[in-house]
Motif scaffolding. Structure first.
Motif, short mmCIF file in Angstrom:
data_model
loop_
_atom_site.label_atom_id
_atom_site.label_comp_id
_atom_site.label_asym_id
_atom_site.label_seq_id
_atom_site.Cartn_x
_atom_site.Cartn_y
_atom_site.Cartn_z
N GLU A 179 0.81 -1.18 -0.06
CA GLU A 179 -0.02 -0.01 0.08
C GLU A 179 0.94 1.34 0.16
N LYS A 180 2.21 1.24 0.84
CA LYS A 180 2.90 2.33 0.85
C LYS A 180 3.78 2.66 -0.25
N LYS A 181 4.14 1.58 -0.98
CA LYS A 181 5.00 1.53 -2.11
C LYS A 181 4.25 2.10 -3.26
N GLU A 182 2.84 1.45 -3.41
CA GLU A 182 1.95 2.05 -4.87
C GLU A 182 1.33 3.17 -4.45
N GLY A 183 1.45 3.68 -3.20
CA GLY A 183 0.73 5.05 -2.99
C GLY A 183 -1.05 4.90 -2.94
N THR A 184 -1.27 3.62 -2.67
CA THR A 184 -2.81 3.26 -2.72
C THR A 184 -3.44 3.54 -1.08
#
Length: 242
Positions: A75-80
């Motif tokens: 979630e943090k990596k993909e900005g979701t």
């Protein structure tokens, strides 16, 4: 929370990674129980699942971090995560939803192992010559152990954007929480403090429940352990600046 739970569980079940991970877990466990001579049930000469319940905790140290490593790191990596933050969801909804979804997957991985219990039950010289009470206690212990490891995995996934780093941190923390305190007590030889150190580790409480005795102190330990890691995870999410 229910929305996050359904979303996460669907995400797990629609991914090959979950099936491959659980499949490898069951294959390796089967090899330990039936093939490898040092742990094979067939070489014991009596009906017992001791090798199963002594092997699974160490397999859990890799299975559960593999399941949880993507929970928050992805979630943090993909900005979701920002999308989740815009919905009417609290940090506890997110944490508990992801935790329960991962715990459900761990439960799914344990269900097929009941085949081993049925096999030993049938293979005994006397049909049913197995301590079913101890087996039930051991499964309860495994579920609580899985819950503790999942809380560690969710925490590890919350502190990094890299899934591999989250996996490595979770494996280390799971190993240390399970047997690190016991090892430290042996190395440090703190005499009267040995029992205190050992009591801080998961293994002592897991072994106690595995004997078929449900002591409220062991249940309280696991509950406190899980709540502690989930609380820290929630605190990290509360202070996020992603």
């Amino acid at each position: 929370m229910l929305t996050i739970y359904k979303k996460e569980l669907y995400s797990y079940l629609s991914s090959l990674v979950a099936y491959i991970t659980i499949g490898l877990f069951l294959v390796v466990l089967g090899l330990f129980l039936w093939v490898f001579p040092d742990t094979s049930i067939l070489d014991y000469g009596y009906a017992t699942l001791d090798s199963l319940f002594s092997t699974i905790p160490y397999l859990f140290m890799f299975l559960i971090p593999a399941i949880t490593m993507r929970s928050l790191a992805e979630e943090k990596k993909e900005g979701t995560f920002e999308l989740l933050a815009t919905r009417p969801l609290t940090d506890w909804d997110i944490v508990l939803g992801k935790y329960l979804a991962a715990l459900t997957l761990v439960l799914f991985s344990l269900i097929p192992t009941l085949v081993y219990y049925i096999s030993v039950y049938q293979l005994g010289t006397t049909l049913g010559n197995i301590d079913s009470g101890a087996v039930i206690g051991s499964y309860i212990g495994l579920f609580l152990l899985g819950g503790a490891f999942v809380s560690i995995g969710i925490f590890s996934s919350s502190i990094t954007k890299n899934q591999i780093i989250a996996f490595a941190i979770a494996v280390f923390l799971c190993f240390f929480a399970f047997s690190g305190f016991e090892s430290a007590s042996q190395v440090l030889s703190l005499q009267k403090f040995d029992s205190i150190l050992i009591g801080l580790g998961i293994n002592e409480h897991y072994q106690s429940i595995s004997r078929g005795v449900l002591d409220s102190r062991d249940l309280l330990y696991f509950l406190s352990f899980i709540v502690l890691f989930l609380l820290v995870t929630k605190t990290i999410l509360g202070g996020r600046k992603w």
